[in-house]
Design a protein around this motif. Structure first.
Motif: not given
Length: 811
Positions: A125-131, A147-152, A180-184
């Motif tokens: 999708l071309g989505v880069h993490p905020e963190l 592992i998990a990516v969480v929403s902002h 492991i990351g935070v979605a924008p």
């Protein structure tokens, strides 16, 4: 230079007449503000590109079956599509949102929305993490996928917005996951999702072929068109269908944006665009009439200017400048109104339109508003400008302008504008009436259950603690037993789905048919007392018994291992009336048999026929064929509790009963059945609410316009009315004369509006439920409302005319 002088003079005119300026700016602010607010929705939802990389290359992937419609993907089919396709740069798979138990917060467990995805989901999708980072290749394999990516929003609300949250461990359904990351914050493709986890992409973990349960997105290679991609995937699906002896399987691809905004939502938005456009036209007609009225006092001014050498073109430019200045002032105020309105509307629970782009007053919206203001200024300023640019110099300079201005030639334009306002207002009032009736009929349509004193709630059992059917069965039975023992609870049951909120379906084969004649039927797993608790009537048979339940429990135990179970007997099911009518029209369905799944499945005997229950929303969603199967081992329990207790006490009883079995499990989605029905029509409620509001605004503007024109015409005819009274005309006759003039305008406008409503009614047909767009009663009611509004608007000018002093008027 000339423009600057026109602006300076226009500013002085606005300051000289503060009452007129305030009224005009307020009317325009309402019209332009409404258009700005709706355009902000259109821009974010329909015009602005998706906030993804090269969104025009993204397509949503579906499978097709012999049954109509598009279906989710099966895991094995997707893997084959991915491996064999050449027109796609990449494909990604993701599951539907799952409610999972999230740790313990403030002493109480909580539910969160979790979406398992293939590792390449964010990168495709071309989505880069905020963190932090997103999933990497290979992390969608067993043992590596905790592992998990969480929403902002989740990061801020549950992890304190702490940058050090990356690397922290959270608990989902009793299992540890590493963040492991935070979605924008700008990633709104799945606005309800709070956490993304890595889906196990092993073929075994994705389930068998034919089990539709996944969503898929593909990115076409540059230069590839949707038809070319569709042709390739259809060819692959055709080969797979032959290899696996399932000729019904096919593929259907849509541009991602087209699937995010469904056709009913698009129609609703376009309807609102038309509605606010008509509101602005009514506002413009109002201001044009106000300017025509003010022109009566400026005729001598313009005559003097032209006598001193001013050209008609200069007069027109000056007056258009004044009109545009009014429009820009209205636009400025309207933008503030729109900003506040958008913030309020988007925050409503009933707002169900997609929000993958932020809905706000941004640069494109401001540009639209400025352009709209310029157009509106020219639109309502042109006619008065042209009229004042052609004064009769001799009459005006001799002081006869007032009398001349009251002549028929000076009034016809104002009358035409008023009739247009009435016609447009009738259109909007009639449309609002249709949407209100449609909403009321849909909301009051049969749910199929008795909602009185019926409370619903949901509980999900984590796989880790409740891995087997037997563990789930024991928990289900224990919770139902505890609730049955609560004083004030008269009945309790559980099921795999709630009415109205969709469900699962599968193929069945009726006795005497072949596998080629399979039919798709909704299926619901229920406890034995489900029909009594829900208040669903049964005809021609009884509900499930303990023996029925035991037989199905035995079947569940045997089916855990692959085997031919077609010889099993004693398995009873209950079908709904739509099932019986569709497959056994005019005959009794009881005693007939069918198989679900393949030919190794046992034959099931229809024990009773239940009344139809709404499945996919309210209204016509109740018409699907449906079969009920007894089951006690549900991993997701949708409880139904019929109780005489107050809602707070019943909720407390559910919570305490659940805590007595497992304190770590949350109960969620606690609603009455009436609230479940209300949730199902939130989108329709939002539309009819907006339509009613805009129709009320249009009616208010129309009343103001009619009042203004009638007051102006009475003032212009003071001398005539004074002469009539002096010659013996009664006050009643004067009132009748003014009201008659208003009624003629109303009759003309209502006639035009009725014709327009009949001609344009078909545009609304797809958005209405069980009511014709040309419903005579609705059109008659709208006409009556407009007629009453016109009479009310004419009442004050009529009384003013009747109380006129003839001596003063003649002087």
């Amino acid at each position: 230079m000339a423009l600057l002088q026109n602006v300076q003079f226009g500013w002085r005119m606005m300051r000289r007449t503060p009452g007129f300026t305030t009224l005009a700016v307020l009317v325009l602010a309402l019209g332009i503000g409404a258009n700005t607010a709706i355009f902000s929705l259109v821009d974010a939802i329909m015009l602005a590109p998706l906030p993804l990389a090269q969104p025009q290359q993204l397509v949503q992937l579906y499978e097709t079956e012999s049954a109509p419609g598009n279906f989710p993907l099966t895991g094995p089919d997707y893997l084959d599509w991915q491996a064999q396709s050449h027109e796609f740069a990449a494909m990604t798979l993701y599951n539907y949102p799952r409610d999972m138990n999230y740790g313990v917060k403030a002493g109480a467990p909580e539910r969160v929305k979790v979406v398992p995805t293939q590792a390449n989901f964010f990168s495709l999708l071309g989505v880069h993490p905020e963190l932090g980072r997103t999933f990497q290749e290979g992390e969608d394999q067993a043992g590596k996928n905790h592992i998990a990516v969480v929403s902002h929003n989740f990061w801020e609300s549950h992890l304190g917005g702490d940058p050090a949250a990356v690397g922290r461990t959270i608990e989902l359904d009793g299992e540890a996951y590493t963040v492991i990351g935070v979605a924008p914050a700008s990633f709104r493709l799945q606005p309800q999702t709070m956490i993304w986890t890595a889906q196990d992409m092993a073929a075994k973990a994705l389930g068998p072929r034919g089990q539709h349960q996944y969503s898929g997105i593909g990115r076409m290679k540059p230069g590839v068109t949707l038809p070319a991609a569709q042709a390739e995937i259809s060819a692959i699906a055709g080969r797979l269908a032959k290899e696996h002896d399932n000729p019904d399987i096919g593929a259907h691809l849509f541009l991602l944006r087209d699937r995010l905004l469904r056709a009913p939502q698009r129609s609703s938005l376009l309807t609102l665009v038309g509605v606010v456009g008509m509101v602005l036209l009514i506002a413009c007609a109002n201001i044009a009439n106000l300017l025509l009225a003010r022109a009566l006092g400026r005729q001598k001014e313009m005559a003097i200017r032209m006598a001193l050498g001013a050209q008609p073109g200069q007069i027109v430019r000056q007056l258009l400048t004044e009109a545009v200045m009014l429009a820009l002032a209205g636009a400025a105020l309207g933008t503030g109104m729109a900003w506040a309105g958008v913030r309020a509307v988007v925050g409503l629970k009933a707002f169900t339109l997609p929000q993958y782009n932020a809905i706000t007053i941004n640069t494109p919206v401001l540009a639209f508003t400025a352009g709209l203001a310029l157009l509106a200024g020219v639109l309502f300023g042109l006619a008065p400008a042209l009229q004042l640019a052609r004064p009769r110099l001799n009459a005006e300079l001799a002081g006869a302008g007032a009398t001349a201005g009251a002549g028929r030639k000076r009034r016809w334009l104002g009358d035409a504008l008023i009739m247009a306002e009435i016609a447009l207002s009738l259109l909007l009032v009639a449309a609002a009436g249709l949407f209100i009736q449609s909403f009321v009929r849909m909301r009051s349509s049969a749910i199929g259950v008795n909602p009185h004193q019926l409370l619903t709630a949901s509980v999900t059992l984590p796989d880790k603690q409740y891995a087997t059917d037997e563990q789930q069965r024991r928990f289900n039975e224990a919770l139902l037993d505890r609730l049955r023992g609560v004083p004030g609870i008269t009945a309790v049951s559980d099921s795999s789905e709630l009415p109205i909120e969709g469900g699962n379906n599968g193929y069945i084969t009726l006795q005497g048919q072949t596998a080629r004649d399979r039919a798709l039927v909704e299926s619901t797993l229920v406890s034995t007392d489900y029909f009594a608790t829900m208040g669903i009537p049964l005809t021609g048979g009884a509900g499930f018994s303990a023996a029925d339940q035991q037989a199905w429990d035995n079947y569940d135990r045997l089916s855990a291992a692959p085997a031919d179970l077609s010889h099993l007997a004693g398995l009873n099911v209950i079908v709904n009336k739509a099932f019986a009518d569709h497959y056994f029209a005019g005959k009794s369905a009881i005693g007939h048999q069918f198989q679900r799944g393949d030919q190794t499945s046992p034959w099931l005997t229809i024990k009773a026929v239940a009344a139809n229950v709404a499945i996919q929303g309210l209204g016509d969603g109740a018409a699907y064929p449906q079969a009920y199967y007894p089951a006690t081992g549900l991993s997701v329990m949708h409880l139904a509790v019929r109780t005489a207790l107050p809602q707070a006490a019943a909720v407390s009883a559910i919570r305490s009963s659940l805590a007595g079995l497992d304190a770590a499990l949350p109960v969620y989605n606690i609603r009455t059945m009436d609230q479940v029905a209300d949730d199902a029509v939130d989108g329709q409620a939002f539309q009819q609410w907006l339509m009613s509001g805009f129709a009320a605004l249009a009616l208010l503007l129309a009343i103001a316009g009619i009042y203004g024109v009638m007051a102006y015409q009475v003032a212009a005819r003071n001398r005539e009315i004074g002469v009539r009274i002096a010659l013996g005309a009664s006050r009643r006759a004067v009132v009748a004369m003014v009201l008659g003039q208003g009624l003629r305008l109303a009759a003309g406008g209502i006639a035009l509006g009725t014709v327009a409503a009949v001609l344009t009614g078909r545009l609304l047909a797809s958005q209405l439920y069980h009511i014709a767009p040309t419903d005579p009663a609705t059109l008659a009611a709208a006409a009556a409302v407009l007629l009453a509004a016109c009479l009310a608007a004419c009442a004050i000018p009529a009384r003013r005319a009747a109380s006129l002093d003839p001596n003063q008027a003649l002087r």
